[in-house]
Each structure stands twice: as C-alpha cells, then as structure tokens.
Design an enzyme around this catalytic site. Structure first.
Site, PDB file in Angstrom:
ATOM      1  N   HIS A  43       0.846  -1.187   0.000  1.00  0.00           N
ATOM      2  CA  HIS A  43       0.000   0.000   0.000  1.00  0.00           C
ATOM      3  C   HIS A  43       0.888   1.247   0.000  1.00  0.00           C
ATOM      4  O   HIS A  43       2.006   1.230   0.540  1.00  0.00           O
ATOM      5  CB  HIS A  43      -0.884   0.030   1.245  1.00  0.00           C
ATOM      6  CG  HIS A  43      -1.912  -1.049   1.283  1.00  0.00           C
ATOM      7  ND1 HIS A  43      -3.062  -0.940   2.042  1.00  0.00           N
ATOM      8  CD2 HIS A  43      -1.981  -2.263   0.676  1.00  0.00           C
ATOM      9  CE1 HIS A  43      -3.789  -2.027   1.891  1.00  0.00           C
ATOM     10  NE2 HIS A  43      -3.151  -2.848   1.080  1.00  0.00           N
ATOM     11  N   GLU A  88       0.774   3.959   1.729  1.00  0.00           N
ATOM     12  CA  GLU A  88       1.158   4.427   3.064  1.00  0.00           C
ATOM     13  C   GLU A  88       2.286   3.582   3.645  1.00  0.00           C
ATOM     14  O   GLU A  88       3.227   4.116   4.245  1.00  0.00           O
ATOM     15  CB  GLU A  88      -0.051   4.392   4.019  1.00  0.00           C
ATOM     16  CG  GLU A  88      -1.195   5.294   3.600  1.00  0.00           C
ATOM     17  CD  GLU A  88      -2.223   4.600   2.704  1.00  0.00           C
ATOM     18  OE1 GLU A  88      -3.340   5.133   2.597  1.00  0.00           O
ATOM     19  OE2 GLU A  88      -1.917   3.537   2.118  1.00  0.00           O
ATOM     20  N   CYS A 134      -6.349   2.463   5.534  1.00  0.00           N
ATOM     21  CA  CYS A 134      -7.092   1.252   5.886  1.00  0.00           C
ATOM     22  C   CYS A 134      -6.591   0.725   7.230  1.00  0.00           C
ATOM     23  O   CYS A 134      -5.699   1.294   7.855  1.00  0.00           O
ATOM     24  CB  CYS A 134      -6.903   0.203   4.793  1.00  0.00           C
ATOM     25  SG  CYS A 134      -5.224  -0.471   4.731  1.00  0.00           S
ATOM     26  N   CYS A 193      -2.756  -0.050   7.163  1.00  0.00           N
ATOM     27  CA  CYS A 193      -1.929   1.162   7.175  1.00  0.00           C
ATOM     28  C   CYS A 193      -2.088   1.939   8.480  1.00  0.00           C
ATOM     29  O   CYS A 193      -1.142   2.572   8.954  1.00  0.00           O
ATOM     30  CB  CYS A 193      -2.267   2.028   5.973  1.00  0.00           C
ATOM     31  SG  CYS A 193      -1.884   1.175   4.416  1.00  0.00           S
TER      32      CYS A 193
END
Length: 153
Positions: free
Chosen positions: A44, A46, A74, A77
């Site tokens: 991801h 992040e 999410c 993260c």
C-alpha cells in the site's frame, strides 16, 4: 500526493499516494500503490512511504513525522502508522467501503497505545475521491487497458 495516486492509476493500481514528512514538511518517504506490480498485498502507498521514511531516518519510530495520504488509511496502514508512532495522519478522501482509520479508532480507541490525530484535508477531498471513483467505474465497465493521463482528473 495526488501525482503519486495518478501514477498508481496509470499502472492499473488503485490510485492511492502517500508521503511521510518531517516537522519542516520535507518529504522523507513517498509511496504509490504497487500491489499488482510487486504481487504483494501489503504494498500500500502508506506502507511504502512509512518504510522509506524509516529507512531514511534509520529508525522504526517516526514520532517527529506526519503521514499524508490521498485516501483515508485502511486498517493495515493505520496499524503501521500507530507502530511507527507518527505524530499525525492527514488524508484527502474518506473510505466509503471497509474500515478506515477514523472508524477504526472510534471503535477500538482504548486498544491503541498511541493515537495520532487524524485530519481530513477537505481542499483536496473532491479531486482524490473523483480519481478513485473514475478508476473503479472504469474497472466495472471492464476496460482492461491502463488509464491514460487524459482520463485522469
């Protein structure tokens, strides 16, 4: 950040971009979703930004830093931001499906030993949301080709 999200979209990735900045707002780490590119469900934006900043600072703690993401982080993260001890989290577009950081912290606030402030940056919210909505609308239509810069917001 939105440029990173657009880069992800051009590669067929969900358009999310993130940076980690120090107190002087210098970028220490950046990331764009690379889940498909790396065949890694944890790639991801992040997480990539947090990893890059931690490597740059040679420390797993980013307590003097902020995480800025084009999408509300999410659960995965959010956990990384908590473990990295970021000072604050800024995001543009809210999560409409699943559990984003705001809802996660509302439900489990007592469970976290570190709770950074979570701030939505509304001035970029519409543009970030539109990028995501357009991306998924294209996917639902079955367009298999990658996006072009003309199709981006």
């Amino acid at each position: 950040m939105l440029a990173l999200a657009e880069t992800a979209a051009l590669s067929g990735e969900v358009p999310v971009g993130a940076v980690v900045c120090n107190g002087a707002w210098e970028i220490l780490g950046r990331g764009a979703n690379e889940i498909l590119k790396r065949n890694d469900p944890t790639a991801h934006a992040e997480l990539l930004a947090i990893r890059a900043a931690a490597e740059f600072q040679k420390s797993e703690r980013l307590s003097d830093c902020v995480l800025v993401s084009s999408l509300e982080p999410c659960t995965l993260c959010s956990g990384a931001a908590v473990f990295a001890r970021v000072k604050a989290v800024f995001y543009f577009a809210p999560v409409f499906t699943g559990v984003g950081m705001v809802r996660l912290f509302d439900v489990f606030s007592e469970s976290f030993n570190h709770r950074p402030p979570i701030i939505q940056v509304t001035s970029f919210s519409e543009r970030a949301s539109r990028l995501l909505k357009d991306f998924f609308a294209k996917k639902r239509r079955g367009d298999s080709k990658e996006l072009t810069t003309d199709e981006l917001v």
